[in-house]
Design a protein around this motif. Structure first.
Motif, PDB file in Angstrom:
ATOM      1  N   GLU A  41      57.442  14.627  80.843  1.00 63.58           N
ATOM      2  CA  GLU A  41      57.107  15.963  81.336  1.00 63.58           C
ATOM      3  C   GLU A  41      58.344  16.860  81.424  1.00 63.58           C
ATOM      4  O   GLU A  41      58.236  18.085  81.298  1.00 63.58           O
ATOM      5  N   LYS A  42      59.509  16.256  81.645  1.00 67.06           N
ATOM      6  CA  LYS A  42      60.737  17.030  81.729  1.00 67.06           C
ATOM      7  C   LYS A  42      61.365  17.283  80.350  1.00 67.06           C
ATOM      8  O   LYS A  42      62.426  17.891  80.256  1.00 67.06           O
ATOM      9  N   ASN A  63      56.482   8.671  82.312  1.00 63.42           N
ATOM     10  CA  ASN A  63      55.613   9.858  82.322  1.00 63.42           C
ATOM     11  C   ASN A  63      56.348  11.090  82.832  1.00 63.42           C
ATOM     12  O   ASN A  63      56.232  12.179  82.261  1.00 63.42           O
TER      13      ASN A  63
END
Length: 311
Positions: free
Chosen positions: A277-278, A273
């Motif tokens: 997100e990165k 996750n």
């Protein structure tokens, strides 16, 4: 002005170091995941050694020896194959009943509560733990009893996510953890395991980070305990806005899970996750695929993936 520039440089160097650290850890995690089956074979070999020891003790009149050998097999199976863990719990329970030893009976029920909790059976775990009479236990077992009861309520809070019941469960968990602290020897590894968890559940993020780091730096944590500490630090850094540090610690926890053949996916899921997100979609996608294909991939090894980490 100079102090502000120094502070900016210090913060920048911290983030660069954190990013570099996790970028070095991820290839190690990939190699470890590729070797997963070899770690499972090592686990099976260790289990077989303990089974042989129990079989050899089968003709012995030393029931206590057989009791503790059965619990060693519970240790091996509790985050690996639930049915097998319960099988050896039942063996130990029968021996405790034959010996009519209240302390041993309490001991095995505590262990059964942990196995049930690891499998997500919250009500059954709490009922089993509440059936234990603390009066029959030494201080170490009392501490363990209250600690596992605390974790049962914390896990229940995480599961229900209900704004009405969640605070009640966390409060009850904190109460049991306070009780556990009354019976643990101060300064020991077990003390810091409980202290770290208590600070984290009170949302004392800085205090929890310091406690977990002290626990890791002053005691040789192995296997599941190392995975618990690193996964917890990953959670703490995520909650306090340090995603690179969180990724690094979740990667360490995932590596430990694979190396100990712990059928646990929380660290790898959290890692995926954060990577998504990165913007590291490809690696995140690979880890997510591993989570959802592991059941099919491991059916050949007859591995039950029902275990959960108790944080």
């Amino acid at each position: 002005m100079r102090s502000n520039i120094f502070l900016i440089l210090l913060i920048t160097s911290f983030f660069c170091a954190s990013a570099q650290e996790y970028k070095e850890l991820l290839p190690e995690l990939d190699r470890t995941l590729d070797q997963k089956r070899s770690y499972i074979k090592q686990k099976e070999a260790a289990i077989q050694t303990k089974k042989d020891a129990l079989l050899s003790a089968g003709s012995s009149h030393d029931l206590k020896q057989r009791f503790f050998l059965s619990l060693q097999l519970v240790d091996e199976y509790q985050s690996y194959v639930y049915d097998s863990a319960q099988h050896y719990i039942n063996k130990a329970k029968n021996i405790a009943f034959r010996l009519q030893d209240r302390s041993l009976t309490g001991h095995v029920r505590i262990r059964e509560g942990f196995v049930l909790l690891s499998s997500g059976l919250f009500k059954e775990a709490i009922d089993t733990l509440n059936s234990v009479s603390p009066d029959a236990l030494n201080d170490s077992l009392k501490s363990s009893l209250y600690s596992i009861l605390a974790r049962a309520y914390y896990d229940l809070a995480d599961y229900v996510r209900d704004p009405h019941f969640m605070p009640q469960y966390i409060s009850k968990g904190n109460m049991y953890l306070d009780s556990s602290m009354l019976f643990v020897v101060p300064g020991t590894s077990e003390y810091w395991a409980i202290e770290s968890l208590l600070r984290m559940k009170q949302s004392d993020w800085n205090g929890a980070r310091d406690a977990f780091e002290y626990w890791m730096n002053h005691f040789e944590l192995k296997g599941n305990r190392y995975a618990i500490a690193t996964s917890s630090l990953g959670h703490i850094y995520h909650m306090t806005g340090f995603p690179d540090e969180a990724i690094a610690y979740f990667a360490r926890a995932a590596i430990a899970d694979v190396q100990t053949a712990t059928m646990e996916t929380v660290a790898l899921r959290n890692l995926a996750n954060l990577l998504y997100e990165k913007g590291e979609e490809q690696r995140a996608y690979r880890y997510i695929c591993l989570l959802y294909t592991s059941d099919a991939a491991d059916e050949e090894d007859s591995v039950d993936l029902g275990g959960r980490r108790i944080i």
